[in-house]
Design an enzyme around this catalytic site. Sequence first.
Site, PDB file in Angstrom:
ATOM      1  N   ARG A  51       0.870  -1.176   0.000  1.00 30.25           N
ATOM      2  CA  ARG A  51       0.000   0.000   0.000  1.00 30.25           C
ATOM      3  C   ARG A  51       0.910   1.230   0.000  1.00 30.25           C
ATOM      4  O   ARG A  51       1.786   1.342   0.848  1.00 30.25           O
ATOM      5  CB  ARG A  51      -0.891  -0.025   1.240  1.00 30.25           C
ATOM      6  CG  ARG A  51      -1.694   1.222   1.498  1.00 30.25           C
ATOM      7  CD  ARG A  51      -2.777   1.404   0.439  1.00 30.25           C
ATOM      8  NE  ARG A  51      -3.391   2.704   0.566  1.00 30.25           N
ATOM      9  CZ  ARG A  51      -4.595   2.945   1.025  1.00 30.25           C
ATOM     10  NH1 ARG A  51      -5.361   1.944   1.391  1.00 30.25           N
ATOM     11  NH2 ARG A  51      -5.056   4.159   1.097  1.00 30.25           N
ATOM     12  N   GLU A  59     -11.521   4.106  -5.091  1.00 30.96           N
ATOM     13  CA  GLU A  59     -11.670   2.662  -5.251  1.00 30.96           C
ATOM     14  C   GLU A  59     -11.969   2.316  -6.701  1.00 30.96           C
ATOM     15  O   GLU A  59     -12.507   3.144  -7.448  1.00 30.96           O
ATOM     16  CB  GLU A  59     -12.786   2.155  -4.341  1.00 30.96           C
ATOM     17  CG  GLU A  59     -12.490   2.330  -2.869  1.00 30.96           C
ATOM     18  CD  GLU A  59     -11.267   1.557  -2.411  1.00 30.96           C
ATOM     19  OE1 GLU A  59     -11.093   0.390  -2.811  1.00 30.96           O
ATOM     20  OE2 GLU A  59     -10.472   2.122  -1.643  1.00 30.96           O
ATOM     21  N   ARG A 103      -0.974  -5.475   4.942  1.00 34.99           N
ATOM     22  CA  ARG A 103      -0.167  -5.128   3.778  1.00 34.99           C
ATOM     23  C   ARG A 103       0.995  -4.256   4.234  1.00 34.99           C
ATOM     24  O   ARG A 103       0.859  -3.472   5.175  1.00 34.99           O
ATOM     25  CB  ARG A 103      -0.980  -4.330   2.751  1.00 34.99           C
ATOM     26  CG  ARG A 103      -2.122  -5.091   2.133  1.00 34.99           C
ATOM     27  CD  ARG A 103      -2.921  -4.204   1.224  1.00 34.99           C
ATOM     28  NE  ARG A 103      -3.549  -3.122   2.007  1.00 34.99           N
ATOM     29  CZ  ARG A 103      -4.489  -2.314   1.549  1.00 34.99           C
ATOM     30  NH1 ARG A 103      -4.905  -2.402   0.317  1.00 34.99           N
ATOM     31  NH2 ARG A 103      -5.011  -1.379   2.320  1.00 34.99           N
TER      32      ARG A 103
END
Length: 165
Positions: A51, A59, A103
């Site tokens: 990320r 999104e 992440r």
Amino acid sequence: MINRKPLLAIWIALVASLGTGVTDSMSAPTIQGTASVIDGDTIEIRGERIRLDAIDAPESSQLCLDAAGKRYRCGQKSAFALADMIGRSTVTCQPKGRDRYKRTTAVCFKSGTNLNAWVVAQGWAVAFRKYGIDYIDEEDQARIARRGIWAGSFEMPWDWRARKK
């Protein structure tokens, strides 16, 4: 009289544990390789999701309005812009930590160009102030120049996600 030795030992242990956490994230090994773009703020290198730290992109299914008021898939366009920028070049990421989805969060570079800053400066992501203030100047420049999502209107990605839950 209070015995201060146990308190001192607890304090030393606490400080030592805090220092270890900071050192671990700062000394995390660099991640380097060919990147696949997942969306406008997430890439994958050799199976590891990364990320981009302190930014937030629309999104994939998020819709925005362009300058003419026409709807378009701004999240998809953000991902395409990042993918076009990276191409097949080697990407180098400097890990900063982990997000709530486990992440790696990182600042990533292509040939010396900070990709986190680039996506925001192009108007395809915003500075994610909740997680850092590193890219506010780039966001301001994109907004003033009406680049990317700033050309029309959009809902902040974090608000869009909250509304979709």
